[in-house]
Design a protein around this motif. Structure first.
Motif, PDB file in Angstrom:
ATOM      1  N   ILE A  48     -20.129  -7.938 -29.071  1.00  0.00           N
ATOM      2  CA  ILE A  48     -19.496  -6.814 -28.375  1.00  0.00           C
ATOM      3  C   ILE A  48     -19.524  -7.082 -26.883  1.00  0.00           C
ATOM      4  O   ILE A  48     -20.539  -7.509 -26.319  1.00  0.00           O
ATOM      5  CB  ILE A  48     -20.239  -5.502 -28.706  1.00  0.00           C
ATOM      6  CG1 ILE A  48     -20.038  -5.146 -30.183  1.00  0.00           C
ATOM      7  CG2 ILE A  48     -19.749  -4.361 -27.816  1.00  0.00           C
ATOM      8  CD1 ILE A  48     -20.860  -3.951 -30.632  1.00  0.00           C
ATOM      9  N   LYS A  49     -18.442  -6.839 -26.217  1.00  0.00           N
ATOM     10  CA  LYS A  49     -18.319  -7.169 -24.805  1.00  0.00           C
ATOM     11  C   LYS A  49     -19.238  -6.305 -23.936  1.00  0.00           C
ATOM     12  O   LYS A  49     -19.329  -5.094 -24.103  1.00  0.00           O
ATOM     13  CB  LYS A  49     -16.864  -6.988 -24.338  1.00  0.00           C
ATOM     14  CG  LYS A  49     -15.881  -7.896 -25.072  1.00  0.00           C
ATOM     15  CD  LYS A  49     -16.204  -9.366 -24.853  1.00  0.00           C
ATOM     16  CE  LYS A  49     -15.279 -10.297 -25.613  1.00  0.00           C
ATOM     17  NZ  LYS A  49     -15.605 -10.375 -27.045  1.00  0.00           N
ATOM     18  N   GLU A  50     -19.933  -6.975 -23.037  1.00  0.00           N
ATOM     19  CA  GLU A  50     -20.730  -6.283 -22.026  1.00  0.00           C
ATOM     20  C   GLU A  50     -20.927  -7.215 -20.846  1.00  0.00           C
ATOM     21  O   GLU A  50     -20.613  -8.411 -20.919  1.00  0.00           O
ATOM     22  CB  GLU A  50     -22.067  -5.801 -22.581  1.00  0.00           C
ATOM     23  CG  GLU A  50     -23.001  -6.873 -23.085  1.00  0.00           C
ATOM     24  CD  GLU A  50     -24.316  -6.273 -23.575  1.00  0.00           C
ATOM     25  OE1 GLU A  50     -25.170  -5.956 -22.727  1.00  0.00           O
ATOM     26  OE2 GLU A  50     -24.481  -6.129 -24.808  1.00  0.00           O
ATOM     27  N   ASN A  51     -21.450  -6.671 -19.769  1.00  0.00           N
ATOM     28  CA  ASN A  51     -21.654  -7.449 -18.554  1.00  0.00           C
ATOM     29  C   ASN A  51     -22.924  -8.281 -18.709  1.00  0.00           C
ATOM     30  O   ASN A  51     -24.027  -7.734 -18.744  1.00  0.00           O
ATOM     31  CB  ASN A  51     -21.778  -6.506 -17.344  1.00  0.00           C
ATOM     32  CG  ASN A  51     -21.857  -7.252 -16.030  1.00  0.00           C
ATOM     33  OD1 ASN A  51     -22.008  -8.472 -15.993  1.00  0.00           O
ATOM     34  ND2 ASN A  51     -21.773  -6.523 -14.934  1.00  0.00           N
ATOM     35  N   TRP A  52     -22.770  -9.604 -18.776  1.00  0.00           N
ATOM     36  CA  TRP A  52     -23.912 -10.492 -18.950  1.00  0.00           C
ATOM     37  C   TRP A  52     -24.290 -11.183 -17.641  1.00  0.00           C
ATOM     38  O   TRP A  52     -24.922 -12.229 -17.655  1.00  0.00           O
ATOM     39  CB  TRP A  52     -23.621 -11.518 -20.028  1.00  0.00           C
ATOM     40  CG  TRP A  52     -23.543 -10.942 -21.406  1.00  0.00           C
ATOM     41  CD1 TRP A  52     -22.425 -10.855 -22.201  1.00  0.00           C
ATOM     42  CD2 TRP A  52     -24.604 -10.362 -22.181  1.00  0.00           C
ATOM     43  NE1 TRP A  52     -22.733 -10.258 -23.404  1.00  0.00           N
ATOM     44  CE2 TRP A  52     -24.063  -9.950 -23.426  1.00  0.00           C
ATOM     45  CE3 TRP A  52     -25.967 -10.147 -21.949  1.00  0.00           C
ATOM     46  CZ2 TRP A  52     -24.831  -9.353 -24.424  1.00  0.00           C
ATOM     47  CZ3 TRP A  52     -26.731  -9.545 -22.947  1.00  0.00           C
ATOM     48  CH2 TRP A  52     -26.167  -9.158 -24.159  1.00  0.00           C
ATOM     49  N   ILE A 272     -34.748  -4.864 -25.072  1.00  0.00           N
ATOM     50  CA  ILE A 272     -34.973  -3.780 -26.026  1.00  0.00           C
ATOM     51  C   ILE A 272     -33.651  -3.194 -26.490  1.00  0.00           C
ATOM     52  O   ILE A 272     -33.387  -3.059 -27.685  1.00  0.00           O
ATOM     53  CB  ILE A 272     -35.856  -2.692 -25.393  1.00  0.00           C
ATOM     54  CG1 ILE A 272     -37.218  -3.290 -25.008  1.00  0.00           C
ATOM     55  CG2 ILE A 272     -36.038  -1.517 -26.346  1.00  0.00           C
ATOM     56  CD1 ILE A 272     -38.142  -2.318 -24.334  1.00  0.00           C
ATOM     57  N   VAL A 273     -32.795  -2.842 -25.551  1.00  0.00           N
ATOM     58  CA  VAL A 273     -31.503  -2.243 -25.884  1.00  0.00           C
ATOM     59  C   VAL A 273     -30.635  -2.279 -24.635  1.00  0.00           C
ATOM     60  O   VAL A 273     -31.156  -2.364 -23.515  1.00  0.00           O
ATOM     61  CB  VAL A 273     -31.674  -0.786 -26.387  1.00  0.00           C
ATOM     62  CG1 VAL A 273     -32.121   0.135 -25.265  1.00  0.00           C
ATOM     63  CG2 VAL A 273     -30.403  -0.277 -27.062  1.00  0.00           C
ATOM     64  N   LYS A 274     -29.343  -2.234 -24.812  1.00  0.00           N
ATOM     65  CA  LYS A 274     -28.444  -2.201 -23.661  1.00  0.00           C
ATOM     66  C   LYS A 274     -28.666  -0.914 -22.888  1.00  0.00           C
ATOM     67  O   LYS A 274     -28.482   0.184 -23.417  1.00  0.00           O
ATOM     68  CB  LYS A 274     -26.985  -2.270 -24.121  1.00  0.00           C
ATOM     69  CG  LYS A 274     -25.982  -2.237 -22.979  1.00  0.00           C
ATOM     70  CD  LYS A 274     -24.560  -2.273 -23.514  1.00  0.00           C
ATOM     71  CE  LYS A 274     -23.551  -2.178 -22.374  1.00  0.00           C
ATOM     72  NZ  LYS A 274     -22.152  -2.194 -22.879  1.00  0.00           N
ATOM     73  N   PRO A 275     -29.096  -0.992 -21.607  1.00  0.00           N
ATOM     74  CA  PRO A 275     -29.346   0.217 -20.825  1.00  0.00           C
ATOM     75  C   PRO A 275     -28.088   1.072 -20.681  1.00  0.00           C
ATOM     76  O   PRO A 275     -27.009   0.563 -20.384  1.00  0.00           O
ATOM     77  CB  PRO A 275     -29.813  -0.323 -19.474  1.00  0.00           C
ATOM     78  CG  PRO A 275     -30.331  -1.694 -19.770  1.00  0.00           C
ATOM     79  CD  PRO A 275     -29.445  -2.210 -20.879  1.00  0.00           C
ATOM     80  N   GLN A 276     -28.244   2.379 -20.896  1.00  0.00           N
ATOM     81  CA  GLN A 276     -27.116   3.305 -20.792  1.00  0.00           C
ATOM     82  C   GLN A 276     -27.081   4.011 -19.437  1.00  0.00           C
ATOM     83  O   GLN A 276     -26.119   4.694 -19.130  1.00  0.00           O
ATOM     84  CB  GLN A 276     -27.206   4.343 -21.911  1.00  0.00           C
ATOM     85  CG  GLN A 276     -27.108   3.734 -23.309  1.00  0.00           C
ATOM     86  CD  GLN A 276     -25.801   2.998 -23.537  1.00  0.00           C
ATOM     87  OE1 GLN A 276     -24.726   3.483 -23.206  1.00  0.00           O
ATOM     88  NE2 GLN A 276     -25.900   1.790 -24.101  1.00  0.00           N
ATOM     89  N   SER A 277     -28.145   3.879 -18.653  1.00  0.00           N
ATOM     90  CA  SER A 277     -28.188   4.530 -17.347  1.00  0.00           C
ATOM     91  C   SER A 277     -27.241   3.843 -16.369  1.00  0.00           C
ATOM     92  O   SER A 277     -27.207   2.608 -16.282  1.00  0.00           O
ATOM     93  CB  SER A 277     -29.619   4.500 -16.773  1.00  0.00           C
ATOM     94  OG  SER A 277     -30.473   5.300 -17.557  1.00  0.00           O
TER      95      SER A 277
END
Length: 283
Positions: A48-52, A272-277
């Motif tokens: 899934i696309k995200e900023n890496w 842990i998880v993709k930060p949502q903040s």
């Protein structure tokens, strides 16, 4: 050479490159050769696309590289702590000359993504040979049932939530002197220490008020076997925080022993998880 199984292999190396040879070398077809960074680029396309993160040196996706490296390390720790072959197989199953681990990532179709390995037949080398990242529907994973679990970083979900009733007590000297290179440039002058302490105390008080209004601003990170919370710290008055304060519960207070740059904080939190903040995003 006998095939490796979870009955025989009770411990694995903590470093991915010690566990497996992670390049592809083909003397007959050099155009098929592949470096590990190219496998990471393949994973970026699969997931899934995200900023890496912004490219750094030879790393096009530094956050993703860091994520895979440390995900394997945590899974290896869990494997080594397991007592029975069945428990070990929940982390890195070894069967029919193959092994795999759960990356914790998903495809756009929400298929889990696994790192797949074949037993290395070259003597005196790493025990495994990396084949690539594959979705759970890949036929090569059919030999594994059930598929392995993702890395686990905590036992108590309550450790991921900030308790706004508790005070934050920072180690000012360690943060402001020992780690001054992480501060904004204008805060690094040694003759401004008293001024810096005053601004820092105000920023910590401001962070405490922000968290009392919205405890979800505190983002969990995994560091040296412990769960900590990352808190946004605003020093310069910019709309985005300048630092992340790493706090850890100690009795009825939160001790803040260090600060991190935003990129450092995101790298740790992403395990842990993709930060949502909104405040915690890679550059």
């Amino acid at each position: 050479m006998d095939e490796l199984t979870n009955h025989d292999v009770t411990t694995v190396p903590l470093e991915l490159f010690d566990f497996a040879f992670c390049r592809r070398l083909n003397k007959k077809a050099p155009e098929l050769n592949k470096e590990f960074k190219e496998y990471i680029e393949d994973l970026q396309q699969l997931a899934i696309k995200e900023n890496w993160g912004t490219p750094q040196g030879h790393q096009k996706y530094p956050v993703l590289h860091n994520y895979i490296w440390h995900t394997y390390m945590r899974i290896a720790e869990e494997y080594n702590d397991a007592v029975t072959p069945e428990e070990r197989a929940k982390k890195i199953p070894m069967r029919d000359g193959f092994a795999c681990f759960n990356t914790g990532l998903f495809t756009e179709e929400f298929e889990r993504i696994f790192a797949l390995f074949e037993q290395n037949r070259v003597p005196d080398r790493q025990p495994w040979y990396f084949l690539g990242f594959v979705p759970e529907s890949d036929r090569q994973l059919s030999r594994f049932s059930p598929l392995p679990e993702r890395a686990n970083y905590f036992e108590d979900p309550g450790s991921l939530i900030f308790d706004y009733r508790l005070e934050i007590r920072p180690n000012k000297r360690h943060i402001l002197v020992d780690n001054k290179d992480r501060l904004p440039q204008e805060y690094q002058a040694p003759d401004k220490y008293a001024w810096l302490v005053q601004h820092f105390e105000g920023a910590v008080n401001n962070a405490q008020r922000r968290l009392s209004e919205n405890f979800k601003l505190a983002v969990p990170q995994y560091y040296r076997g412990r769960i900590q919370l990352l808190v946004p710290l605003y020093l310069t008055g910019n709309r985005q925080p300048d630092l992340a304060l790493a706090i850890e519960r100690d009795g009825d207070v939160y001790q803040a022993r260090t600060c991190l740059t935003i990129d450092m904080a995101y790298n740790n939190a992403r395990l842990i998880v993709k930060p949502q903040s909104d405040w915690l995003q890679p550059a």
